[in-house]
Every structure is written in structure tokens, then in C-alpha cells.
Design a protein around this motif. Structure first.
Motif, PDB file in Angstrom:
ATOM      1  N   ALA A 128      30.363  33.921  62.055  1.00  0.00           N
ATOM      2  CA  ALA A 128      29.396  33.238  62.919  1.00  0.00           C
ATOM      3  C   ALA A 128      28.127  34.073  63.075  1.00  0.00           C
ATOM      4  O   ALA A 128      27.009  33.539  63.045  1.00  0.00           O
ATOM      5  N   LYS A 129      28.289  35.392  63.231  1.00  0.00           N
ATOM      6  CA  LYS A 129      27.119  36.266  63.330  1.00  0.00           C
ATOM      7  C   LYS A 129      26.369  36.343  62.008  1.00  0.00           C
ATOM      8  O   LYS A 129      25.136  36.389  61.982  1.00  0.00           O
ATOM      9  N   GLU A 130      27.105  36.371  60.906  1.00  0.00           N
ATOM     10  CA  GLU A 130      26.461  36.438  59.593  1.00  0.00           C
ATOM     11  C   GLU A 130      25.564  35.229  59.359  1.00  0.00           C
ATOM     12  O   GLU A 130      24.452  35.356  58.838  1.00  0.00           O
ATOM     13  N   PHE A 131      26.031  34.053  59.778  1.00  0.00           N
ATOM     14  CA  PHE A 131      25.256  32.831  59.583  1.00  0.00           C
ATOM     15  C   PHE A 131      24.419  32.471  60.810  1.00  0.00           C
ATOM     16  O   PHE A 131      23.768  31.423  60.828  1.00  0.00           O
ATOM     17  N   ASN A 132      24.462  33.337  61.834  1.00  0.00           N
ATOM     18  CA  ASN A 132      23.653  33.173  63.039  1.00  0.00           C
ATOM     19  C   ASN A 132      23.886  31.816  63.704  1.00  0.00           C
ATOM     20  O   ASN A 132      22.952  31.058  63.973  1.00  0.00           O
ATOM     21  N   ILE A 133      25.150  31.499  63.965  1.00  0.00           N
ATOM     22  CA  ILE A 133      25.492  30.225  64.587  1.00  0.00           C
ATOM     23  C   ILE A 133      26.462  30.454  65.741  1.00  0.00           C
ATOM     24  O   ILE A 133      27.069  31.517  65.871  1.00  0.00           O
TER      25      ILE A 133
END
Length: 276
Positions: free
Chosen positions: A188-193
Motif C-alpha cells: 500500500a505504501k509502495e503504491f501510495n494508496i
């Protein structure tokens, strides 16, 4: 003190399992975004337990002994005020839990954004009312029989063995779930969601069914047909919270403005299925 700890050990376990049963039926008959009217294992743990309810019931148990200054514990004035305090505390716990998952894990477990007078979609009067019903049932109906039951239960020869078995299974399940949640947090952090959990679960089930992968009721977050990162790359729009809210708002606005247009109604249904 030992008696209190023994009692709380059962109360927490009872709340975890009882809350799981409530959610099990509720999510079947009142599905939310990303869910269909199927029997699903609620929550993120594999076993039949939800820690939020166990924590809540433990707090209700302790609060039921409150005696406010100037009032007798059995007076109706004391009971009504304690009930109101219970409802406020349970609502605050719900709010804090929701924020913790969003801030720490980039995950939104529920969304009340469509309900009137909601606060950040995490609490709203309707669900505070439901908490009030649960608190009242426990405080006025369940608490006293529970005390009598516990006075017998905690002295039974096999009680502590049962407690040890329950908490061993619960902790092992919780530790396993933490590994999965850390992976989801990282993605989720990697894709900023921010992941809407119900929609994530719904899409996970959809992909699992499409690939004819065997679904296991007690392994709700497992996916064997795709690596989880690949799943995020391909389907993240289906469970990203902000995009879901935007899409649903657009569909709702179009539907309200064009209720009599059959073509647009058909398009709305198609869009909604894509969101889910």
C-alpha cells in the motif's frame, strides 16, 4: 486480582467469538463495498474471532462495576449515566482503531462515508446507536448472569487448560496475520494508496474464483494464483479507497440525475460491478 484476570480471560474470548458471529451474519445480509451476499470469514484473522469485540466486551465488563459519585451502583441514574459512558467509550475505541489501521497500515477496515453525520467515515450516529444497543443488552441483561456464570466457570478443573488452548491458537493466528498485514502495508505504501479492506477482500475472492483456485474459509487473505505484488499492480484501482469513493459518487450523481434514462441506468450497473 487473579479472579478478575481469570474472568477477563473468558470475557475477551467470549467477545472475540461472539463478535465474529455477529459480523459473520451481518456481512452476509448487509454486504458493503466489494462484498456480495455470500458467507465469508469476517476480519483479517483466520480463526472465528475478532479482537475489537473482545476488547470492547472486556471494557464493558469492567465499566459495569462503575459507581458514580453520589449515586448507588443499582440506581437508575447511575445505570443510565454508565450506559452513556459505555456508548461514548465504544465509539471512541472504534474511531481510534480505524485511525490506527489507516495511519499504521494504510488500510481502512470499514467506511461509513455514505451515512449521515459521519466523522471521516469511521464513526457515525447509526453505528453509535448500534453500539448503544449492544451496550444496553450487555449491561442490563447479560452482565449479572455472566457474573454468576463466571463464579462457577473459573473454578472448573479444565478452565485454565481451555484458556491456554484458546490463547495459544489466537496468538499464533494473530502472529500469522501480522505477517500478511505487513506485506499489505508495504504494498500500500509502495503504491501510495489506502486499501479499503472490504473491497480488497471482494477483489481477492473474484480473482480466486476466476482462476478456479480453491477457496479456504479459514484462510481469507491467501492467494495462490498470483503473487500479492502482481495482484496489487493489476487490481489496485478496485480497492483503493479514494478512487472507490470518487467512482461511487460519480455513479450516484449520474443515477440521481438520469433515473429515467435506460441507457445510463445500464451503464451505471456496469460501472458499479467494475468498482466491486
Amino acid at each position: 486480582m487473579l479472579k478478575l484476570l481469570d474472568s477477563l480471560a473468558f470475557i475477551f474470548a467470549f467477545g472475540c467469538v461472539g463478535g465474529w458471529i455477529i459480523e459473520f451474519f451481518y456481512r452476509h445480509f448487509v454486504p458493503s463495498i466489494g462484498q456480495t451476499k455470500k458467507w465469508v470469514n469476517p476480519g483479517f484473522l483466520s480463526g472465528p474471532w475478532l479482537p475489537l469485540y473482545g476488547t470492547g466486551l472486556s471494557i464493558l465488563y469492567v465499566m459495569s462495576f462503575i459507581e458514580l459519585p453520589g449515586m448507588k451502583i443499582d440506581s437508575w441514574g447511575n445505570k443510565i449515566l454508565v450506559l452513556l459512558i459505555m456508548v461514548v467509550v465504544m465509539t471512541i475505541i472504534e474511531l481510534i482503531t480505524g485511525y490506527i489501521f489507516i495511519i499504521r497500515l494504510n488500510m481502512r477496515l470499514w467506511d461509513y462515508s455514505d451515512n449521515k453525520y459521519n466523522f471521516h467515515g469511521l464513526i457515525c450516529p447509526l453505528y453509535t446507536f448500534f453500539w448503544g444497543i449492544i451496550c444496553a443488552i450487555y449491561y442490563f441483561i447479560v452482565h449479572k448472569p455472566m457474573l454468576k456464570f463466571l463464579d462457577t466457570l473459573i473454578y472448573l478443573p479444565g478452565y485454565h487448560i481451555g484458556v491456554i488452548i484458546f490463547y495459544t491458537l489466537f496468538i499464533l493466528d494473530f502472529l500469522r496475520a501480522i505477517k500478511i498485514l505487513r506485506l499489505l502495508k508495504h504494498l500500500a505504501k509502495e503504491f501510495n494508496i489506502v486499501v479499503l479492506f472490504t473491497a480488497f477482500r471482494g477483489k481477492l475472492n473474484e480473482v480466486r474464483n476466476a482462476s478456479k483456485e480453491e477457496s479456504h474459509f479459514f484462510r481469507p487473505l491467501e492467494l495462490k494464483s498470483l503473487p500479492m505484488r502482481t495482484f496489487f499492480v493489476k487490481y489496485k484501482d478496485a480497492f483503493t479507497f479514494s478512487k472507490l469513493r470518487d467512482r461511487l459518487s460519480q455513479i450516484k450523481d449520474r443515477h440521481n440525475g438520469n433515473e429515467n434514462d435506460p441507457k445510463l441506468q445500464t451503464a451505471d450497473v456496469h460501472d458499479d460491478s467494475e468498482v466491486i
